[in-house]
Every structure is written in structure tokens, then in C-alpha cells.
Design a protein around this motif. Structure first.
Motif, mmCIF file in Angstrom:
data_model
loop_
_atom_site.group_PDB
_atom_site.id
_atom_site.type_symbol
_atom_site.label_atom_id
_atom_site.label_comp_id
_atom_site.label_asym_id
_atom_site.label_seq_id
_atom_site.Cartn_x
_atom_site.Cartn_y
_atom_site.Cartn_z
ATOM 1 N N LEU A 38 -2.331 50.103 -5.816
ATOM 2 C CA LEU A 38 -1.977 49.003 -4.904
ATOM 3 C C LEU A 38 -2.748 49.151 -3.583
ATOM 4 O O LEU A 38 -3.279 48.183 -3.039
ATOM 5 C CB LEU A 38 -0.465 49.020 -4.647
ATOM 6 N N GLU A 57 0.490 54.026 -9.459
ATOM 7 C CA GLU A 57 0.811 52.642 -9.119
ATOM 8 C C GLU A 57 0.675 52.390 -7.604
ATOM 9 O O GLU A 57 0.131 51.363 -7.184
ATOM 10 C CB GLU A 57 2.254 52.390 -9.563
ATOM 11 N N VAL A 58 1.144 53.351 -6.808
ATOM 12 C CA VAL A 58 1.031 53.215 -5.348
ATOM 13 C C VAL A 58 -0.447 53.274 -4.943
ATOM 14 O O VAL A 58 -0.934 52.470 -4.150
ATOM 15 C CB VAL A 58 1.828 54.332 -4.629
ATOM 16 N N GLN A 117 8.536 59.007 -11.049
ATOM 17 C CA GLN A 117 7.997 58.787 -9.715
ATOM 18 C C GLN A 117 7.147 59.955 -9.237
ATOM 19 O O GLN A 117 6.161 59.771 -8.542
ATOM 20 C CB GLN A 117 9.187 58.572 -8.760
ATOM 21 N N ALA A 171 6.378 51.436 -3.964
ATOM 22 C CA ALA A 171 5.324 50.530 -4.441
ATOM 23 C C ALA A 171 5.778 49.079 -4.294
ATOM 24 O O ALA A 171 4.993 48.205 -3.911
ATOM 25 C CB ALA A 171 4.991 50.840 -5.905
ATOM 26 N N ASP A 172 7.053 48.813 -4.607
ATOM 27 C CA ASP A 172 7.578 47.447 -4.476
ATOM 28 C C ASP A 172 7.554 47.005 -3.011
ATOM 29 O O ASP A 172 7.197 45.875 -2.693
ATOM 30 C CB ASP A 172 9.030 47.376 -4.989
ATOM 31 N N ASN A 207 7.365 57.639 1.088
ATOM 32 C CA ASN A 207 7.054 57.233 -0.284
ATOM 33 C C ASN A 207 8.149 57.599 -1.288
ATOM 34 O O ASN A 207 8.019 57.323 -2.469
ATOM 35 C CB ASN A 207 5.679 57.751 -0.732
ATOM 36 N N ASP A 218 4.011 46.347 -1.803
ATOM 37 C CA ASP A 218 3.571 45.093 -2.399
ATOM 38 C C ASP A 218 4.099 43.915 -1.561
ATOM 39 O O ASP A 218 3.330 43.059 -1.117
ATOM 40 C CB ASP A 218 4.094 45.043 -3.849
ATOM 41 N N ARG A 269 10.319 52.734 -15.049
ATOM 42 C CA ARG A 269 9.819 52.688 -13.673
ATOM 43 C C ARG A 269 10.350 53.855 -12.845
ATOM 44 O O ARG A 269 10.080 53.949 -11.676
ATOM 45 C CB ARG A 269 10.224 51.370 -13.016
#
Ligand code: SF4
Length: 477
Positions: free
Chosen positions: A264, A260-261, A213, A232-233, A195, A236, A210
Motif C-alpha cells: 500500500l 499488505e502494508v 499480522q 493497512a485498512d 502498525n 488505505d 486477515r
């Protein structure tokens, strides 16, 4: 990681014209992919090497040669011992030197001992398509990064696998797409510290807000990377490739779980609701000595936040018993953490000091072996008691299970894993292809089936299968 390293090395060797045999009698070359993380893992390899050397002498009597090679972390850590002192191996290749294997083997065939243990700042084997070896081919590991910068005080990994570097996202996406086309139903994104993934080859995507983290209350011993594409990207992108393919990842560090992670994971039905949160200890004092970058309180706050965002999430963890200076009070703190969190899956180890690490240079391995062993047993026993209770809450529920194959104990039973990565065992039978349909089909590895859970213990769930299913019509009532 070793499975993945084997697949990468094998891909390189296959291109160089080698073919694989699992029978020692037929082999001209035997390669051992090794781990240095604990003394026990290394001892296994030393024993294996002694057996292989005896086999080599027998084979040589029949005028055949056998080249023995050591790959991975032990090659990196024990190069001179393996090659010069013990003279047990012909070839050594460190974790970043697998591309060099054909050259090293040809030197060995010419009678030389050959080694390459150089660590790289860039090597991710991004362009090497691993030859996946998993049983039945329904699940696969996909390496997304290599190395680690965290420098936990007990850990040899930063020294054997080098600095952290991420594989470009485009090559990961391409590999996952290829696996999906081959019918793979589950992929596990793999790395030492997944991660903290950062694809810095796409800096144009970065923007300053962004870059925050770290999870709340967590610190990092190194400067966190800025910009680029983050975990996260990646999650996704990868989870959109095939909604009927499960996505798992291991191993993460608790410091890199921004909301955010977590959101998702909650939103995407194919990202498994299972998080590995390696705690290592429940004592803030020991966590500080381990240089983990968090306190017990910060860890518990993270668990609370995860459970708020992903209700019903399954949690697993690693624990080390008897780290340097660990007192009975520290040990009790770990026991209380186990009780407080209630993990579904746990991995427990006694501490073994590794050379080169911060602990080796600065701390004393002063917990006697019998005490370590007793504490380990106590941790396992508390974990089991609690995990049984946690798993029993699933009795009466219906779990979506990806079938792996026959259960170990009986050919009349099948086993697989639920979304939370807990093993589920159930009798083999034909099933309706969908709920309330009369058409029946047998169950094969790689199928998704719905299983009604009827009993549970700390290791597994048991039940009976209801019907075939898919992630698209997932029901976990
Ligand atoms: S995060 Fe710590 S324990 Fe994990 S690989 Fe990196 S240094 Fe080792």
C-alpha cells in the motif's frame, strides 16, 4: 506524543474557558507535559519545576497565585514524589486523565493539591478535537492509538501510558478530513506502536485470513488481537481523503509490517516512502534481553523485504548504547548493522534504567557510564559516515519538498523535508508556478516545490528549487 497530548489537554481546557499565554508573567496556571522515557527528560522537568517554584514565590509576593501542574508520564510515574515529598506541584494528571483537568484545576484554585493518575483501558480521546499548534499549520499529528502492550524490557511506556487501545477509525478519518479542509498538507499518524492498530469496534469486517499480522520471524509477548480494522485498512482510508496530503506515521514496531502494508505504501503516492524501523541493537543476544521479539537476522530479512517492495525507501531507526550486559562484541554487532542497513536518519541514546521495567527487576545496569558514552559516540560516528554516503546518492536527483519555513542558519534560505523525511535546504527565490511556465510565485510554508539536489551530508540535503509542484504531479527523477 507530548505535542499531541498538549493539543488534547489544550482543547479540553479551552472548552472549560481557559485561554492560552506563552508568557509566564501573564499565566495563572503553568502545565508541563512530561516524558519519562529517559532520565535526562525527567531531569529537565525537575529543573524546570524548581525554577517555576521560585517564580511562584515571587508572584505570590504581588498577591497573585500561580498553579503548577504536571501532565503525562512523569505524573504517572512519580505521583507521590511530585505531590507529597517535593511539594513542587499543585495538580497532577496522568496521560488518561486530561478530561479531568478542569476539575483538578478548580480544586487547586480552592487551595487543595489535586491528582488523577488513573490509567484507562478505553480512553483514546476520540471525540476531543486537538487544537493543533504546529508552526504555520501545514502539518499536524493525529493520534490513532494510545499505550503499548509490548513490554520491551527497558521501556517505561506500558507502565506510564497503560495498555494498548486504538481510536475508532471513523473519528480518525473525520479529524484527517477536517485537517485537509483546513489546508493541512501533511499528517503524521501517531501512537506508541501504530502498525499494531486495531479498531475492534467494527468486528463485522473481520475474516480469519486477515489476522496473520506479524512480520516473518517476529514474535509478540502478548496475544495479537484478532479481527477488526487494521493498520493497512486505516492507511488505505486516510490516504484516500486528499491525494495532495502527505501521510506519515510514527512510531511503528518492526514486528507489524505485513506485505499488505508495504504494498500500500508503495502504491499510494501520498504515503511517504519512509519507514521508521527501531532496531535498538544489532546483537540478537541483546535483542532477546530487550524482549524485542526478533533477532538480527529477522530484522535484516525485513529490511530486505521492505527494499524489494519499496525501492528507494528511506529508513530511520533508534538505537540504545550500553544496555544491560552489552559486551564489546554486541556493540560491534550494532555497528555492523548500521553499516549493513545504511539508514538515512538515526536516533541514538545511552541506556538509562527505569524503575518498574522488566530490566529493573531482572537485569543489571552494568555497563559503566563512560563506556556507554564512548559506544554512543562510536554509533553516531558510524551512522554519520554511512548516512552521508546514502544521502549523497541523491545528488543530481530532483526531490519533492514540503516547505516548512526559513532555515535555521540563514533567512535567505528555506528548508523543508523530502518524501523520505530528510531535511532539504535551498535558497529563497521566486519560482515558476509549474515547469516551463513563465508565471512566477514566491515560496511559502506549506508549498510543495521541486528541488534539484546538489550536495548532501549526514543530516541534510542542499539544492536549488526548480518550480512549484504538488503530490499529484510528483516527480522524483
Ligand atoms: S514497543 Fe517497546 S519500546 Fe516501544 S513503547 Fe512499546 S514497550 Fe516501549
Amino acid at each position: 506524543m507530548n505535542t499531541n497530548d498538549t493539543e488534547i489537554a489544550w482543547s479540553i481546557l479551552q472548552k472549560a474557558g481557559y485561554s492560552r499565554t506563552l508568557e509566564l508573567q501573564k499565566a495563572d496556571v503553568v502545565l508541563l507535559v512530561t516524558c519519562s522515557i529517559r532520565e535526562k527528560a525527567e531531569q529537565t522537568i525537575w529543573n524546570r519545576l524548581k525554577h517555576l517554584t521560585a517564580s511562584k514565590k515571587r508572584i505570590q509576593k504581588h498577591k497573585r497565585s500561580l498553579t503548577i501542574g504536571v501532565l503525562g508520564c512523569m505524573a504517572e510515574r512519580l505521583k507521590s514524589e511530585l505531590l507529597d515529598q517535593e511539594k513542587l506541584v499543585d495538580v497532577l494528571a496522568g496521560p488518561d486523565a486530561y478530561r479531568d483537568l478542569p476539575r483538578l484545576l478548580s480544586l487547586a484554585h480552592g487551595g487543595q493539591r489535586a491528582s488523577n493518575v488513573l490509567l484507562s483501558l478505553e480512553e483514546t480521546y476520540a471525540d476531543v478535537i486537538p487544537v493543533h499548534q504546529t508552526l504555520e499549520g501545514h502539518s499536524a499529528f493525529v493520534s490513532i492509538m494510545r499505550g503499548c502492550d509490548n513490554m520491551c524490557s527497558y521501556c517505561i511506556v506500558p507502565f506510564t501510558r497503560g495498555r494498548e487501545r486504538s481510536r475508532p477509525m471513523s473519528s480518525i478519518v473525520e479529524e484527517v478530513r477536517m485537517l485537509s479542509d483546513q489546508g493541512v498538507k501533511e499528517i503524521t499518524l501517531l501512537g506508541q506502536n501504530v502498525n499494531s492498530y486495531r479498531d475492534l469496534s467494527k468486528l463485522q469486517f473481520s475474516c480469519s485470513e486477515r489476522n496473520t499480522q506479524l512480520s516473518r520471524g517476529f514474535q509478540s509477548v502478548y496475544r495479537t488481537k484478532q479481527g477488526g480494522l487494521r493498520f493497512a485498512d486505516l492507511l488505505d482510508r486516510v490516504s484516500l481523503i486528499n491525494p495532495n496530503m502527505r501521510i506519515r506515521f510514527t512510531s511503528p514496531h518492526p514486528k507489524d509490517f505485513p506485505d499488505e502494508v508495504l504494498q500500500l505504501i508503495q502504491e499510494r503516492s501520498n504515503i511517504c516512502k519512509h519507514l521508521h524501523l527501531p532496531a535498538q541493537s544489532g546483537s540478537s543476544r541483546i535483542l532477546h534481553a530487550m524482549r524485542r521479539g526478533y533477532t538480527r537476522e529477522a530484522y535484516l530479512e525485513l529490511v530486505e523485504n521492505i527494499r524489494k517492495i519499496i525501492p528507494g525507501v528511506s529508513l530511520s531507526s533508534d538505537f540504545i548504547a550500553g544496555f544491560c550486559s552489552e559486551t564489546e562484541e554486541d556493540h560491534q554487532q550494532t555497528i555492523s548493522l548500521l553499516k549493513e542497513v545504511g539508514y538515512n536518519i538515526g536516533f541514538f541514546f545511552t541506556y538509562s534504567m527505569r524503575k518498574k521495567t522488566h530490566a529493573y527487576h531482572r537485569l543489571e545496569d552494568n555497563v559503566p557510564a563512560p563506556v556507554k558514552k564512548r559506544r554512543l559516540e562510536e554509533l553516531i560516528s558510524v551512522f554519520r559516515e554511512k548516512a552521508t554516503k546514502v544521502n549523497m546518492t541523491l545528488i543530481g536527483n530532483t526531490q519533492l519538498v514540503l516547505v516548512e519555513g526559513k532555515s535555521k542558519r540563514s533567512s535567505e534560505e528555506l528548508c523543508g523535508r523530502n518524501d523520505g523525511n530528510v531535511k532539504v535546504i535551498f535558497p529563497k527565490t521566486n519560482l515558476p508556478v509549474q515547469p516551463e511556465k513563465t508565471q512566477m510565485a514566491c515560496i511559502t510554508p506549506g508549498d510543495y516545490v521541486l528541488v534539484k539536489i546538489t550536495s548532501a551530508n549526514s543530516q541534510s540535503l542542499r539544492g536549488h528549487a526548480l518550480n512549484h509542484s504538488s503530490l499529484n504531479d510528483r516527480k522524483t527523477a
